[in-house]
Design an enzyme around this catalytic site. Structure first.
Site, mmCIF file in Angstrom:
data_model
loop_
_atom_site.group_PDB
_atom_site.id
_atom_site.type_symbol
_atom_site.label_atom_id
_atom_site.label_comp_id
_atom_site.label_asym_id
_atom_site.label_seq_id
_atom_site.Cartn_x
_atom_site.Cartn_y
_atom_site.Cartn_z
ATOM 1 N N ARG A 127 0.845 -1.191 0.000
ATOM 2 C CA ARG A 127 0.000 0.000 0.000
ATOM 3 C C ARG A 127 0.884 1.246 0.000
ATOM 4 N NH1 ARG A 127 -5.008 1.592 -1.510
ATOM 5 N NH2 ARG A 127 -6.158 2.739 0.067
ATOM 6 N N THR A 401 -8.856 0.779 -10.272
ATOM 7 C CA THR A 401 -8.185 -0.370 -9.653
ATOM 8 C C THR A 401 -8.238 -1.584 -10.591
ATOM 9 O OG1 THR A 401 -8.783 0.520 -7.493
ATOM 10 C CG2 THR A 401 -8.133 -1.770 -7.515
ATOM 11 N N THR A 419 -3.764 -0.866 -7.519
ATOM 12 C CA THR A 419 -4.531 0.366 -7.770
ATOM 13 C C THR A 419 -3.645 1.583 -7.956
ATOM 14 O OG1 THR A 419 -6.336 1.734 -6.878
ATOM 15 C CG2 THR A 419 -4.740 0.894 -5.287
ATOM 16 N N ILE A 420 -4.175 2.571 -8.659
ATOM 17 C CA ILE A 420 -3.642 3.929 -8.548
ATOM 18 C C ILE A 420 -4.793 4.860 -8.102
ATOM 19 C CG2 ILE A 420 -1.634 3.755 -10.065
ATOM 20 C CD1 ILE A 420 -3.306 4.964 -12.300
ATOM 21 N N ASN A 421 -5.823 4.243 -7.579
ATOM 22 C CA ASN A 421 -7.045 4.879 -7.087
ATOM 23 C C ASN A 421 -7.926 5.357 -8.214
ATOM 24 O OD1 ASN A 421 -8.799 5.448 -4.992
ATOM 25 N ND2 ASN A 421 -8.187 7.592 -4.914
ATOM 26 N N ASP A 443 -7.900 8.303 -0.195
ATOM 27 C CA ASP A 443 -8.476 7.228 0.615
ATOM 28 C C ASP A 443 -8.326 7.487 2.115
ATOM 29 O OD1 ASP A 443 -9.515 5.805 -1.453
ATOM 30 O OD2 ASP A 443 -7.999 4.244 -1.484
ATOM 31 N N SER A 472 -7.996 1.034 2.766
ATOM 32 C CA SER A 472 -8.398 0.541 1.446
ATOM 33 C C SER A 472 -9.640 -0.339 1.561
ATOM 34 C CB SER A 472 -7.251 -0.268 0.857
ATOM 35 O OG SER A 472 -7.648 -0.953 -0.308
ATOM 36 N N SER A 473 -10.284 -0.555 0.425
ATOM 37 C CA SER A 473 -11.382 -1.532 0.367
ATOM 38 C C SER A 473 -10.975 -2.793 -0.385
ATOM 39 C CB SER A 473 -12.588 -0.929 -0.369
ATOM 40 O OG SER A 473 -13.063 0.195 0.294
ATOM 41 N N GLY A 493 -13.770 0.448 -5.954
ATOM 42 C CA GLY A 493 -13.871 1.387 -4.837
ATOM 43 C C GLY A 493 -14.558 0.746 -3.643
HETATM 44 N N1 GLY Z 1 -8.276 3.010 -3.877
HETATM 45 C C1 GLY Z 1 -9.109 1.885 -3.805
HETATM 46 C C2 GLY Z 1 -8.916 1.082 -2.575
HETATM 47 O O1 GLY Z 1 -7.837 1.075 -2.036
HETATM 48 O O2 GLY Z 1 -9.827 0.442 -2.126
#
Ligand code: GLY
Length: 596
Positions: A127, A401, A419-421, A443, A472-473, A493
């Protein structure tokens, strides 16, 4: 079936017969008198057979990813003698090249690993971290209000990337090939280029202002400031050089030396706050995944700083009391939504970076705690989320993501969500690096009670602090019992967790990979207080039933998610792999001749 399993099954079949008929069981058994010792031996052999079948090889390589070129990159590395971990490196790097709107080496991710030879499981936490100069109010104006887009667009929104370090770690600790070999397909894709597809166009159109605000990103990823036509070849020679450097020099190739200097200089000249120390100090962390059980299945999923596994297991724990398959559609959906609501509420209150925050994880994962939550669920009525005092603002939703799943012929596996969001991350690329930076800082909760771009409300646990990982999710997951295994995950997301929940439940009810990735989706995340659903998720009677129980319904104009799943049936030996029909991905498997 392996020899031990065969023998044990044969013994089990013969153990109850009269002694004269026991010859079929083999020489050792023929010498034994009938009765208890034979049964005992049978039980022991069955025990060994259980272990043996759990460690048997699938004999098939399978990869499901969001892009055919990334799936091909993974298979190429497997064919060169790599294992699932090398393939994961190849797929991650390739996705970053051909799907720059979803992930990349300018971002981060979670890699759930299972090593076949000893059953070892771990989660690589790659992360992003907040830069050392970050502070909790950095996205607020003088009045204490959130400055729109500051945590979404441009270099101030970028966390220190973790994906390159994760790839180095994967190669050094778990891979069979040198890192450079596993990165080779991605280097080729970056240098030779790939054709723009419809998804690229849609995402680039969505992020056009952010990309155009940053000349280097626009130069590489757009065509004269416009969305490139389908089929346009995107070449990224700087990214190819950066990947080669990473392969050659390992950690230092990205987090030190010339590249680090270019990254930091680019970020700072454009108003960002990165330092060389931020890069040099970045570390991948191996964390114990979270684990739970649901009706005989073992769930293994991403642990904090992802909220995914904790929320997933909380929902399943709440639901484990019901026989959902025996319930009508309205009641089943109602109960699932109520469990989602409660798990997402806890998510907002408690979860954050485990290196910074004390979280009541044992409680959140406990079936007893879940029983308490379940006791507050009214079987016939929705519980309004506004019973808890949190400000609610509508927030846009978006795809972003990427997820991929890998199973190799030995049984090594990877579930990785990277991810890069936001689509195309921050839209910012430091000149001369080819590295499109994430906007993962969004986030964090910029201000407790104010939702981020995905509508998630964060609290103190997820406040910004220097070097902290944002919540994060992402929910890469393994779901298995002794007979069947699923490797799954998805982007999306805040909806990731409920998508994985629906996929896992479909699997546990007998579904194969294609059914898992295809099924229509619905979602509730506590706030906003509504059931978001794909238009084909419910029939009219179910919608009416949910409404009459007090649920607000929010049909979504677009379908959501891009799940990639692999299912291995250990009894039959069948492996099925599937890529979500909502995306353009590809799932492919390859038999390993003569070895199974
Ligand atoms: N940016 C998406 C996540 O980390 O869940």
């Amino acid at each position: 079936m392996g020899p031990l399993s065969r023998l044990a099954r044969s013994v089990a079949l013969t153990a109850g017969r009269p002694s004269g008929q026991q010859h079929a069981a083999g020489r050792t058994l023929r010498r034994r008198p009938e009765g208890r010792p034979t049964i005992l031996l049978a039980l022991i052999l069955l025990l060994f057979a259980g272990v043996a079948s759990a460690t048997e090889r699938p004999g098939v390589h399978a990869i499901a990813s969001a892009h055919p070129l990334a799936t091909a990159a993974g298979h190429e590395v497997l064919e060169r003698g790599g294992n699932a971990f090398d393939a994961a490196i190849a797929v991650t790097a390739a996705l970053g090249v051909v799907e720059p709107y979803g992930s990349g080496i300018g971002g981060g991710g979670f890699f759930l690993l299972h090593r076949a030879k000893d059953g070892f499981q771990t989660m690589l936490d790659g992360r992003e971290t907040a830069p050392g100069a970050a502070h909790r109010d950095m996205y607020l104006d003088a009045q204490g209000d959130v400055i729109p887009n500051l945590s979404v667009d441009g270099p101030l929104s970028a966390g220190i990337p973790g994906t390159p370090a994760a790839l180095v770690h994967l190669a050094e600790r778990y891979g069979a090939l040198p890192l450079a070999d596993s990165l080779a397909p991605a280097v080729r894709l970056a240098r030779d280029g790939f054709p723009v597809d419809a998804v690229y166009r849609r995402m680039a159109n969505f992020r056009l202002p952010a990309l155009n605000a940053h000349p280097e990103a626009a130069r590489v990823l757009l065509y004269n400031g416009r969305v490139p036509a389908e089929g346009t070849i995107i070449r990224q020679p700087d990214l190819a050089d950066t990947l080669e450097r990473l392969g050659r020099e390992g950690f230092e190739g990205f987090y030190g030396g010339e590249l680090a200097e270019r990254l930091v200089q680019g970020v700072r000249e454009a108003g960002g706050i990165w330092t060389l120390e931020d890069l040099a100090n970045y570390r991948v962390v191996e964390r114990e995944p979270v684990r739970g059980e649901y009706r005989g299945y073992r769930i293994t999923a991403a642990s904090p700083p992802s909220s995914g596994g904790v929320a997933l297991i909380s929902i399943l724990n709440q639901l484990s009391h019901y026989d959902l398959t025996a319930l009508d559609r309205v009641t089943r959906t109602h109960l699932m939504v109520e469990a989602m609501r409660r798990a997402y509420r806890d998510r907002a209150e408690y979860l954050g970076d485990p290196d910074f925050v004390d979280m009541p994880l044992a409680r959140l994962l406990s079936p007893d705690y879940a029983a308490g939550l379940r006791a507050t669920i009214h079987p016939e009525r929705a519980t309004p989320s506004e019973l808890l005092p949190v400000v609610l603002e509508p927030a846009p939703e978006s795809e972003q993501t990427s997820h991929f799943s890998v199973l190799d012929a030995e049984g090594n596996r990877v579930a990785a969500t990277i991810t890069i969001n936001y689509p195309f991350g921050s839209g910012f690329m430091p000149p001369g690096t080819g590295v499109l930076l994430n906007d993962e800082m969004d986030d964090f909760s910029a201000k407790p009670g104010v939702p981020n771009v995905y509508g998630l409300v964060g609290a103190e646990a997820n406040a910004i602090a220097p070097n902290k990982r944002m919540l994060s999710s992402m929910t890469p997951a393994f779901v298995e019992n002794d007979a069947r295994l699923a490797i799954l995950g998805t982007p999306g997301g805040s909806r990731i967790i409920t998508m994985v929940l629906l996929g896992a439940m479909e699997f546990m009810e007998g579904g194969e990979a294609q059914a898992i990735v295809s099924l229509p989706r619905f979602h509730h995340q506590y706030l906003p207080d509504e059931i978001q659903f794909e238009v084909d998720a419910f029939d009219a009677a179910t919608l009416q039933g949910l409404q009459s129980r007090g649920h607000s319904l929010a049909p979504q104009a677009r379908r959501f998610g891009n799940m990639q799943a692999i299912v291995w049936d250990r009894r039959s030996g069948d492996v099925s792999a599937a890529s979500d029909p909502r995306g353009i991905g590809e799932a492919r498997k390859r038999e390993i001749n003569g070895q199974d």
